[in-house]
Design an enzyme around this catalytic site. Sequence first.
Site, PDB file in Angstrom:
ATOM      1  N   GLU A   1      51.470   0.633 -16.409  1.00  0.00           N
ATOM      2  CA  GLU A   1      51.539   0.131 -15.035  1.00  0.00           C
ATOM      3  C   GLU A   1      51.119  -1.327 -14.992  1.00  0.00           C
ATOM      4  O   GLU A   1      49.932  -1.659 -15.152  1.00  0.00           O
ATOM      5  CB  GLU A   1      50.640   0.950 -14.103  1.00  0.00           C
ATOM      6  CG  GLU A   1      50.719   0.481 -12.660  1.00  0.00           C
ATOM      7  CD  GLU A   1      49.813   1.256 -11.719  1.00  0.00           C
ATOM      8  OE1 GLU A   1      49.662   0.811 -10.565  1.00  0.00           O
ATOM      9  OE2 GLU A   1      49.261   2.297 -12.124  1.00  0.00           O
TER      10      GLU A   1
ATOM     11  N   ASP B   1      40.502  14.228 -22.912  1.00  0.00           N
ATOM     12  CA  ASP B   1      41.464  15.214 -22.412  1.00  0.00           C
ATOM     13  C   ASP B   1      41.992  14.690 -21.077  1.00  0.00           C
ATOM     14  O   ASP B   1      41.308  14.759 -20.057  1.00  0.00           O
ATOM     15  CB  ASP B   1      40.778  16.572 -22.228  1.00  0.00           C
ATOM     16  CG  ASP B   1      41.761  17.686 -21.905  1.00  0.00           C
ATOM     17  OD1 ASP B   1      42.843  17.386 -21.375  1.00  0.00           O
ATOM     18  OD2 ASP B   1      41.439  18.859 -22.171  1.00  0.00           O
TER      19      ASP B   1
ATOM     20  N   HIS C   1      51.514  -6.862  -7.532  1.00  0.00           N
ATOM     21  CA  HIS C   1      52.365  -5.935  -8.275  1.00  0.00           C
ATOM     22  C   HIS C   1      53.716  -6.553  -8.607  1.00  0.00           C
ATOM     23  O   HIS C   1      54.292  -6.286  -9.659  1.00  0.00           O
ATOM     24  CB  HIS C   1      52.546  -4.629  -7.485  1.00  0.00           C
ATOM     25  CG  HIS C   1      51.374  -3.709  -7.590  1.00  0.00           C
ATOM     26  ND1 HIS C   1      50.212  -3.906  -6.889  1.00  0.00           N
ATOM     27  CD2 HIS C   1      51.173  -2.592  -8.354  1.00  0.00           C
ATOM     28  CE1 HIS C   1      49.352  -2.946  -7.191  1.00  0.00           C
ATOM     29  NE2 HIS C   1      49.906  -2.147  -8.074  1.00  0.00           N
TER      30      HIS C   1
END
Length: 402
Positions: free
Chosen positions: A100, A303, A393
């Site tokens: 991202e 995990d 972004h």
Amino acid sequence: MMKKPKLPSAAEPGPADLLPRLKDQGYDAERIAQRRAWVEHRTGASLPHIGAVSFNSEEMRGNIENPIGVAQVPLGVAGPILVRGQSAKGLFYVPMATTEGALIRSYERGMVTLTRAGGVQAAVLEDENQITPVFFFEDVESAVAFCEWTQRNLSKMQSAAAKTTHHGKFQNLKCYQVGRQVMINFGFSTGDAQGMNMMAKATDAVCRWIKDHRPGCEYQIFSGMCSEKRASGFVMTRGKGKRVTAGALLPREILQMYLRVTPEQMHRVWQSTVVGHLQAGALGYNGHFANGLSAIFIATGQDVANVVNSACGITSFEVHPDGLYASVTLPALSVATVGGGTGLPTQREALEIMDCYGSRRARKLAEIVAATLLGGEISMAAALATGEFVEAHERYGRNRPK
């Protein structure tokens, strides 16, 4: 009258559709290559990058089945973050694996701001993992009697658990009765491991002991109440793994210099989005814990599915006479520095960047993670307050080569 067309049945896979049954799973380079070549032949895909394994493939044993190679995820580093914790003390650079764009830049901006403000105080408040088997009885009265019996026999159950592990410790239990069934929450200390497999083995031994000494009851090892890899009110209140908190006072001039916002603007974003969380019926409140957790978990061999429970938490912004006091609290942070995927070569290297590989370092890692997430929270809030969120972004998330 027209007949309905006969729908084709799902084709059963024939021998050629099944993965080749090599002798055992096959973790050596030759058998991994054979399996990968078979997948290429069956699917028509070409897998040169998946096959580019830079370490001894035998090290995958215990982490994956049917291996054909590796998934390479871009890895960056954010920081520095100055942590003034109980276990983490000093400047740290945090490895984060993500696809991202803008994520690491955002976290770094917040982390640097916190460092310039004097650092982040952090502490692990509790350290206990949970597992909750369920027992079934003929009636309510039998279930009530069982709950009383478990308290009297706790030490014997602890002895049964101790026979299965040298690292985990069965510490306490609490019964939750619903009609004629009883869920027993077992609290375990798991040291520096995440410990779910360790707890499951120990719990199964305890349940078998209970069945031998309390005839007539049946059990199932997982009830779902402990919320492993699930978001719930239980993990918010009871906790799961590390309950950790981190906070810092951000002076007004630091906020204006590095984030171009005022304390009042930051508090307004916080207050308005709290209302949005309430309207949505969200568990807890935070801007994007899951972003930072996922990136750190992938980088360090955690995990990753535990992001679901680990991301349950609370971010708080308070206007202070000198600026803004910001904090995060994570009641169910599940991190490890031994076991699982932490020992794989690249994951071990990522942990070593923070001096967090090996025993007696899990609390240190938890404090670094909490401080990093605080950086992500203040950076995102500032971007919303100044209207830079979309622009950031666009700038960092869409700058792919033409």
